[in-house]
Design an enzyme around this catalytic site. Structure first.
Site: not given
Ligand code: NAP
Length: 309
Positions: A224, A272
């Site tokens: 993250r 991502h």
């Protein structure tokens, strides 16, 4: 007949519908999977934060919320969610993450850019290093971190894994706690982040911890964005303390066009894509959890609200 609400982005409906229907039938469950059940009739919710459900209060008979995502930081703080919450642990996603991590570790380990990006005609042989001489540290030794650590160890890398609670795994140096973090990072040449977004994990890579790594170390972050203090990483890249950062996740996504990471010569941005949920294997996990709910077996992969992941 069980009513299963699919609450995720409209585009996900086409992606997941057939796989979930097939898996539910394969688990011997009679279900009605839809995007528009009346809240009071819903037995289970298949959920992603991209869907419309914000208030779980009206889902009075819902037995569990089954996340399509592995990271649950955006839902865990929702105080209306009182039902059990299972996060996504998907063998397909795990396999994809292992491939992403191994691919990017090998890129940096072998210095592949040197030959792949060469545009001159210089014939300059160099000795490829051996994995056994490359200390790799993985922060986070959960479903994804452990699988990646084991794959890297099987390639011969000297792998250290770090987690919140004590662990042991054959062929890995396992550390935990604050002292363990210091040991895990000291001298690490490649650091992979596979931690969840929780209070204690934010900015875990900061000026102090980045200084512990070997000079010129590589950071790979498919965990993250909040795990990294961005200003500290940029300073460490500019000073040479960090040689390269391969980043898949960011505080703000999509990464804004004017962000310094895009233009930095020692940063690789991936959008991502490290590993998404794979519909077929994920649908089987969802169906198995609903079957468990119906037969009184404990749900798998429940999120611990107090620990935050
Ligand atoms: P997981 O199974 O819950 O594992 C999390 C690991 O982090 C565990 O080893 C846990 O320790 C450790 N941890 C948590 N808090 C910690 C702390 N304060 N100090 C030290 N260790 C701590 O999660 P996962 O399935 O491996 O997924 C990890 C993360 O990857 C997800 O949360 C998500 O953010 C990210 N992800 C990204 C992508 C992508 O495409 N980029 C895809 C999927 C997931 P314990 O073992 O002691 O509990």
């Amino acid at each position: 007949m069980l009513n299963v609400l699919f609450s995720a982005a409209p585009k996900d409906w086409d992606k997941y519908r057939d796989a979930i229907v097939t898996a539910l039938a394969g688990a011997g469950l009679e279900t009605d999977l839809r995007r528009d059940h009346a809240a009071e009739n819903v037995d289970y919710i298949v959920y992603a934060p991209s869907g419309a459900t914000l208030d779980f209060t009206p889902f009075t008979r819902c037995k569990a919320v089954l996340s399509l995502w592995a990271g649950v930081e955006t839902i865990i703080t929702n105080t209306t969610l009182t039902q059990p919450l299972a996060r996504m642990v998907d063998p397909g996603m795990t396999a994809g993450m292992v491939e992403y991590v191994c691919g990017h570790v090998l890129r940096h380990h072998l210095g592949m850019d040197r030959d792949i990006l060469r545009r001159d005609t210089n014939w300059q042989p160099h000795d490829p290093p051996l994995a056994q001489d490359r200390p790799v540290t993985i922060l986070g030794l959960g479903e994804l971190g452990l699988a990646a650590a084991q794959a890297l160890a099987s390639l011969g890398f000297a792998v250290t894994g770090w987690s919140r609670t004590a662990k042991s795994a054959p062929g890995l140096r396992c550390l935990h706690g604050t002292d363990g973090l210091w040991q895990a990072l000291t001298g690490a040449q490649i650091v992979v982040l596979l931690l969840p977004d929780t209070g204690p994990t934010r900015n875990i890579l900061n000026p102090e911890t980045l200084a512990l790594t070997a000079t010129g170390a590589v950071i790979i972050n498919p965990g993250r964005g909040v795990l990294i203090d961005d200003a500290a990483l940029l300073a460490a890249l500019d000073s040479g303390q960090i040689g390269h950062a391969t980043l898949d996740v960011f505080r703000s996504e999509p990464l804004p066009p004017d962000h310094a990471y895009w233009a930095h010569p020692h940063v690789t941005v991936t959008p991502h894509i490290a590993s998404g949920t794979r519909p077929r294997t994920a649908a089987e996990v969802i169906a198995d959890n609903i079957r468990r709910g119906e037969t009184g077996e404990p749900f798998l992969h429940l999120v611990g609200r107090e620990r935050g992941y």
